[in-house]
Write a protein that holds these residues in place. Structure first.
Motif, mmCIF file in Angstrom:
data_model
loop_
_atom_site.group_PDB
_atom_site.id
_atom_site.type_symbol
_atom_site.label_atom_id
_atom_site.label_comp_id
_atom_site.label_asym_id
_atom_site.label_seq_id
_atom_site.Cartn_x
_atom_site.Cartn_y
_atom_site.Cartn_z
ATOM 1 N N HIS A 38 14.662 18.248 -2.445
ATOM 2 C CA HIS A 38 13.796 17.435 -1.576
ATOM 3 C C HIS A 38 14.536 16.211 -1.026
ATOM 4 O O HIS A 38 13.914 15.202 -0.717
ATOM 5 C CB HIS A 38 12.534 16.985 -2.311
ATOM 6 N N VAL A 96 -0.685 6.231 -4.147
ATOM 7 C CA VAL A 96 -0.979 5.772 -2.780
ATOM 8 C C VAL A 96 -2.392 6.191 -2.382
ATOM 9 O O VAL A 96 -3.180 5.381 -1.863
ATOM 10 C CB VAL A 96 0.055 6.355 -1.788
ATOM 11 N N ASP A 102 15.916 15.951 1.745
ATOM 12 C CA ASP A 102 15.743 15.793 3.188
ATOM 13 C C ASP A 102 14.352 15.282 3.545
ATOM 14 O O ASP A 102 13.991 15.248 4.720
ATOM 15 C CB ASP A 102 15.994 17.139 3.886
ATOM 16 N N ARG A 103 13.580 14.907 2.550
ATOM 17 C CA ARG A 103 12.221 14.440 2.822
ATOM 18 C C ARG A 103 12.093 12.954 2.513
ATOM 19 O O ARG A 103 12.772 12.445 1.612
ATOM 20 C CB ARG A 103 11.214 15.185 1.945
ATOM 21 N N PRO A 104 11.212 12.269 3.213
ATOM 22 C CA PRO A 104 10.919 10.890 2.829
ATOM 23 C C PRO A 104 10.009 10.860 1.602
ATOM 24 O O PRO A 104 9.280 11.821 1.351
ATOM 25 C CB PRO A 104 10.207 10.321 4.062
ATOM 26 N N TYR A 105 10.100 9.774 0.881
ATOM 27 C CA TYR A 105 9.271 9.597 -0.316
ATOM 28 C C TYR A 105 8.336 8.415 -0.105
ATOM 29 O O TYR A 105 8.776 7.359 0.361
ATOM 30 C CB TYR A 105 10.152 9.338 -1.535
ATOM 31 N N GLY A 106 7.088 8.608 -0.440
ATOM 32 C CA GLY A 106 6.097 7.538 -0.291
ATOM 33 C C GLY A 106 5.577 7.115 -1.644
ATOM 34 O O GLY A 106 5.292 7.956 -2.496
ATOM 35 N N MET A 107 5.500 5.807 -1.827
ATOM 36 C CA MET A 107 5.009 5.294 -3.119
ATOM 37 C C MET A 107 4.304 3.973 -2.884
ATOM 38 O O MET A 107 4.548 3.305 -1.868
ATOM 39 C CB MET A 107 6.164 5.114 -4.098
ATOM 40 N N ASP A 108 3.442 3.601 -3.799
ATOM 41 C CA ASP A 108 2.832 2.274 -3.753
ATOM 42 C C ASP A 108 3.576 1.388 -4.734
ATOM 43 O O ASP A 108 4.067 1.874 -5.765
ATOM 44 C CB ASP A 108 1.346 2.348 -4.087
ATOM 45 N N LEU A 109 3.685 0.126 -4.393
ATOM 46 C CA LEU A 109 4.449 -0.796 -5.240
ATOM 47 C C LEU A 109 3.624 -2.047 -5.505
ATOM 48 O O LEU A 109 3.165 -2.709 -4.569
ATOM 49 C CB LEU A 109 5.763 -1.187 -4.565
ATOM 50 N N ASP A 168 6.028 14.914 6.526
ATOM 51 C CA ASP A 168 6.702 15.702 5.486
ATOM 52 C C ASP A 168 7.025 14.866 4.256
ATOM 53 O O ASP A 168 7.919 15.187 3.485
ATOM 54 C CB ASP A 168 7.990 16.310 6.042
ATOM 55 N N CYS A 169 6.270 13.781 4.098
ATOM 56 C CA CYS A 169 6.554 12.827 3.016
ATOM 57 C C CYS A 169 6.035 13.357 1.680
ATOM 58 O O CYS A 169 4.948 13.930 1.595
ATOM 59 C CB CYS A 169 5.880 11.508 3.364
ATOM 60 N N LEU A 170 6.842 13.162 0.641
ATOM 61 C CA LEU A 170 6.374 13.453 -0.718
ATOM 62 C C LEU A 170 5.691 12.192 -1.230
ATOM 63 O O LEU A 170 6.338 11.170 -1.423
ATOM 64 C CB LEU A 170 7.548 13.835 -1.610
ATOM 65 N N LEU A 171 4.408 12.294 -1.423
ATOM 66 C CA LEU A 171 3.599 11.104 -1.660
ATOM 67 C C LEU A 171 3.227 10.974 -3.127
ATOM 68 O O LEU A 171 2.793 11.960 -3.752
ATOM 69 C CB LEU A 171 2.333 11.221 -0.801
ATOM 70 N N ALA A 172 3.396 9.769 -3.644
ATOM 71 C CA ALA A 172 2.937 9.513 -5.018
ATOM 72 C C ALA A 172 1.417 9.444 -5.008
ATOM 73 O O ALA A 172 0.807 8.936 -4.055
ATOM 74 C CB ALA A 172 3.536 8.201 -5.518
ATOM 75 N N ARG A 230 13.751 6.900 2.677
ATOM 76 C CA ARG A 230 14.417 8.124 3.137
ATOM 77 C C ARG A 230 15.917 7.977 2.893
ATOM 78 O O ARG A 230 16.489 6.923 3.158
ATOM 79 C CB ARG A 230 14.153 8.327 4.633
ATOM 80 N N ARG A 264 -4.955 4.348 -4.453
ATOM 81 C CA ARG A 264 -5.099 2.970 -3.982
ATOM 82 C C ARG A 264 -5.959 2.915 -2.717
ATOM 83 O O ARG A 264 -6.814 2.040 -2.571
ATOM 84 C CB ARG A 264 -3.699 2.413 -3.706
ATOM 85 N N TYR A 312 10.773 1.306 4.539
ATOM 86 C CA TYR A 312 9.839 0.368 5.159
ATOM 87 C C TYR A 312 8.563 0.392 4.354
ATOM 88 O O TYR A 312 8.315 1.337 3.595
ATOM 89 C CB TYR A 312 9.588 0.687 6.634
ATOM 90 N N ARG A 345 6.894 22.264 7.003
ATOM 91 C CA ARG A 345 7.414 21.106 6.268
ATOM 92 C C ARG A 345 6.317 20.129 5.849
ATOM 93 O O ARG A 345 6.561 19.233 5.050
ATOM 94 C CB ARG A 345 8.431 20.363 7.142
ATOM 95 N N VAL A 348 4.232 -0.825 4.037
ATOM 96 C CA VAL A 348 2.969 -1.152 4.706
ATOM 97 C C VAL A 348 2.138 -1.922 3.707
ATOM 98 O O VAL A 348 2.056 -1.545 2.535
ATOM 99 C CB VAL A 348 2.238 0.140 5.127
ATOM 100 N N ASP A 377 0.845 -1.206 0.000
ATOM 101 C CA ASP A 377 0.000 0.000 0.000
ATOM 102 C C ASP A 377 0.874 1.246 0.000
ATOM 103 O O ASP A 377 0.522 2.273 -0.570
ATOM 104 C CB ASP A 377 -0.901 0.027 1.243
ATOM 105 N N LEU A 378 2.000 1.114 0.681
ATOM 106 C CA LEU A 378 2.884 2.272 0.827
ATOM 107 C C LEU A 378 4.291 1.777 1.134
ATOM 108 O O LEU A 378 4.467 0.856 1.933
ATOM 109 C CB LEU A 378 2.387 3.153 1.990
ATOM 110 N N LEU A 415 2.687 7.246 7.815
ATOM 111 C CA LEU A 415 3.086 8.214 6.789
ATOM 112 C C LEU A 415 3.741 9.411 7.467
ATOM 113 O O LEU A 415 3.084 10.125 8.218
ATOM 114 C CB LEU A 415 1.838 8.648 6.022
ATOM 115 N N ARG A 474 -9.592 1.129 -2.406
ATOM 116 C CA ARG A 474 -9.759 0.082 -1.396
ATOM 117 C C ARG A 474 -10.932 0.401 -0.470
ATOM 118 O O ARG A 474 -11.771 -0.453 -0.181
ATOM 119 C CB ARG A 474 -8.452 -0.037 -0.612
ATOM 120 N N VAL A 523 7.888 3.719 2.177
ATOM 121 C CA VAL A 523 8.464 5.021 2.507
ATOM 122 C C VAL A 523 9.979 4.892 2.498
ATOM 123 O O VAL A 523 10.540 4.069 3.218
ATOM 124 C CB VAL A 523 7.978 5.529 3.880
#
Lengths: 440, 201
Positions: free
Chosen positions: A110, B142, A112-119, B135-139, A99, B145, A147, B28, A149, A94-95, B132, B149, A97
């Motif tokens: 960017h 997500v 210094d930021r975490p990146y969130g994606m679905d895979l 300060d996360c850059l989110l696709a 870093r 999805r 990590y 942020r 989720v 689902d996610l 989450l 769901r 993250v």
């Protein structure tokens, strides 16, 4: 760079799983006890989502690795770093993250930021980061952490870590040239006009023909005018060996990178790069020495390969103040040939530096000291009423040290880019060409 | 009084640094995580509002109720990793029981559906917000999805739950029997399913 995670990764239930089970159980229990179907209806989304989400669970943690450019970047130019995140499971995430930790001298957009994606199952995703390298040196990129989720946020993976690597950034080379001749040269090859007469391209004058003069040297215009054979008198072209000695025993000032103020080590490294580049392009041989708690030496050589080697060597330079004791005997004079020009880049912040330079001069080496402290020496310091006085005393002591160095024959010039060495080289060449007195 | 000055200055300094920390965090914060938290808070507010007796909402007690409900819902968005989310859900269920039993609110299928939807959306959004970083850059995938769901689960659940509830409501004689039987079957199924999942690990 390989992924460091072990195959025994595990997934842990999140608080959301506990909440879903709690609410489902509570609602169904109340529904049963009170005979209320509406409570069962309230429980239905939780029960169905848990049952559906947990039908297939991931078994392996996400993978992560970092791709860095193999080539060195120039100071102030952009560098790229790619973080690859993968899902090795047959179940989607689902996610995920990710870093990336990296040196503050790399201004990755960017970064210094975490990146969130679905895979999706088996998918690999790339995060491309680019930004300016603000300072020379080896800059760490990594570790990268990721990590994931899965199962509607009910399961959380362990954190996968990869170590990363270094981005190499070579220093900018400020404009530098030295138009004056070298005080000493080592062989009758090269491009430096020396003070010695010989087969060169630099015209020294016209004189009468003498035994041994070659006919092609005859200056026919002067010969016809004077009706006596005259030859063009030239100076010989010679090559030279330059030893750049970096005194990084102490650091002063705070580096602001390529766009900010330069620290002593910044000035030293950039000046060394500029001097090395200039003399290597002239065809001379250049060696490098580091005067620090951990002295290093780059053997003398010439050519483009030596320039690359010198730049690589300079990228490893670090201030070692407090990190180790200086070598007991300073720089060994045998490392430096007698005919070499030794350019010592030094802030002269400690007595060891002056001792080392004086030792080299007394050993017969041709030494030029370049002051790399620059504006920092004149910068006023705010403090108590005694600070100003202490600073004045310190300046007097430093000027005294510089004077003592001049007394032993070491000219001191402040680093000013192009032309820094011209005046001192002119003086030294004149002194080297002058007749010497011998004492019997 | 002489000792109060430094203490006051220390306290003010602490408050100032705390405010600066909050401001830097707010600066942020990225849109994706903020949206997820906002959805969780809005769903929590919706669930609590649906659970409150209708008489309370339409009376002069509304401002006082809002003073309680709004911070509670906001806290769900601010602290999605804590047990506060579970507590709000339990409070909403308790409020629903009080409304229907204590205040005699009728059990409308639509209201039950909305309450179930709000509770589940709060749960799902808080579950994502909990993992989450703010300060996360989110696709965008997500959030897409998550939306798919949630819609899927709610669609199936509302059809099954509310359909079953409506169907059972048509059987007045069996009303007292159907509930315990269906509930027991679902509870036993769920317990068995979870036990199977745990063994599989």
């Amino acid at each position: 760079m390989p992924d460091d995670t072990t195959p025994a990764e595990s997934w842990a239930p999140t608080r959301a799983l506990g909440r879903a089970v709690l609410l489902t159980g509570l609602l169904i229990l109340l529904g049963v006890l009170l005979g209320r179907l509406d409570l069962v209806a309230l429980a239905t989304p939780f029960a169905l989502s848990v049952a559906w989400a947990l039908r297939r669970k991931p078994t392996r943690a996400p993978t992560v690795d970092i791709a860095l450019p193999a080539e060195a970047a120039a100071e102030g130019r952009d560098v790229d770093a790619v973080v690859r995140v993968g899902n090795p499971n047959p179940v989607g995430f689902d996610l995920a993250v990710a870093r990336l930790v990296h040196s503050p001298w790399l201004r990755l957009a960017h970064g210094d930021r975490p990146y969130g994606m679905d895979l999706s199952p088996g998918e690999r995703s790339e995060i491309a980061l680019a930004g300016a390298a603000l300072r020379w040196g080896h800059h760490a990129v990594g570790p990268a952490l990721v990590y994931a989720v899965a199962c509607d946020g009910l399961l959380l993976s362990t954190v996968a870590v990869t170590t990363g690597g270094d981005v190499r950034v070579h220093p900018v080379m400020p404009p530098f040239r030295a138009d004056e001749t070298m005080p000493r040269s080592s062989a009758l090859v090269g491009i430096h006009r020396s003070r010695r007469p010989g087969e060169g391209g630099e015209l020294a004058g016209v004189r009468r023909y003498g035994p041994g003069d070659k006919l092609r040297r005859v200056d026919w215009r002067v010969t016809l005018r004077t009706r006596e054979l005259h030859v063009a008198h030239t100076l010989s072209d010679r090559d030279a060996e330059v030893v750049v000695l970096l005194d990084v025993l102490h650091e002063a000032g705070r580096s602001g990178g390529i766009h900010g103020a330069a620290s002593v080590v910044d000035t030293t490294v950039r000046a060394a790069a500029a001097i090395a580049e200039y003399y290597l392009r002239q065809g001379d041989r250049v060696a490098m020495l580091e005067y620090s708690g951990h002295p290093r030496h780059l053997r003398a050589a010439s050519g483009r390969a030596q320039l690359q080697a010198a730049v690589e060597w300079l990228m490893h330079t670090r201030s070692t103040a407090g990190a180790g004791d200086p070598p007991v005997f300073g720089i060994e004079p045998h490392l430096i040939p007698g005919s070499a020009l030794v350019v010592v880049l030094t802030p002269m912040l400690g007595p060891q530096s002056a001792d080392m330079i004086a030792t080299l001069a007394r050993a017969g080496r041709v030494v030029v000291a370049v002051d790399t402290l620059g504006e920092l020496a004149r910068r006023p310091i705010n403090g108590s009423q005694w600070t100003n006085l202490a600073q004045r005393l310190w300046r007097l002591e430093r000027n005294n040290t510089i004077g003592q160095l001049r007394e032993v024959g070491v000219p001191v010039a402040a680093w000013a880019g192009a032309g820094t060495l011209d005046e001192v080289l002119r003086d030294m060449t004149r002194m080297a060409a002058a007749p010497r007195l011998g004492v019997r | 009084m002489s000792g109060l000055g430094p203490d006051l200055r220390t306290a003010l300094g602490g408050i100032r640094s705390w405010v600066l920390y909050l401001v830097s965090r707010a600066r942020r914060t990225t849109p994706g995580p903020a949206l997820v938290r906002l959805v969780a808070a809005a769903a929590a507010l919706g669930a609590l509002a649906l659970a409150v007796p209708a008489d309370v909402l339409s009376s002069s007690e509304l401002p006082r109720t809002a003073v309680i409900l709004l911070p509670a819902a906001l806290a769900v968005g601010l602290f999605p990793r804590t047990r506060w989310v579970s507590l709000v859900a339990v409070c909403a269920i308790g409020g629903w029981l009080v409304s229907t039993i204590g205040f005699g609110d009728p059990v409308h299928v639509g209201r039950v559906g909305l309450l179930a939807s709000a509770l589940y959306v709060m749960h799902a959004a808080a579950a994502l917000a909990a993992v989450l970083p703010y300060d996360c850059l989110l696709a965008s995938g997500v959030l897409f999805r998550l939306a798919v769901r949630v819609c899927g689960v709610l669609g199936v659940s509302l059809v099954v739950g509310l359909g079953g509830m409506s169907f059972a409501g048509q059987l007045p004689q069996a009303r007292s029997v159907v509930g315990p039987i269906v509930g027991s079957i679902v509870a036993a199924s769920l317990a068995g399913l979870l036990a199977w999942h745990l063994r599989r690990r």
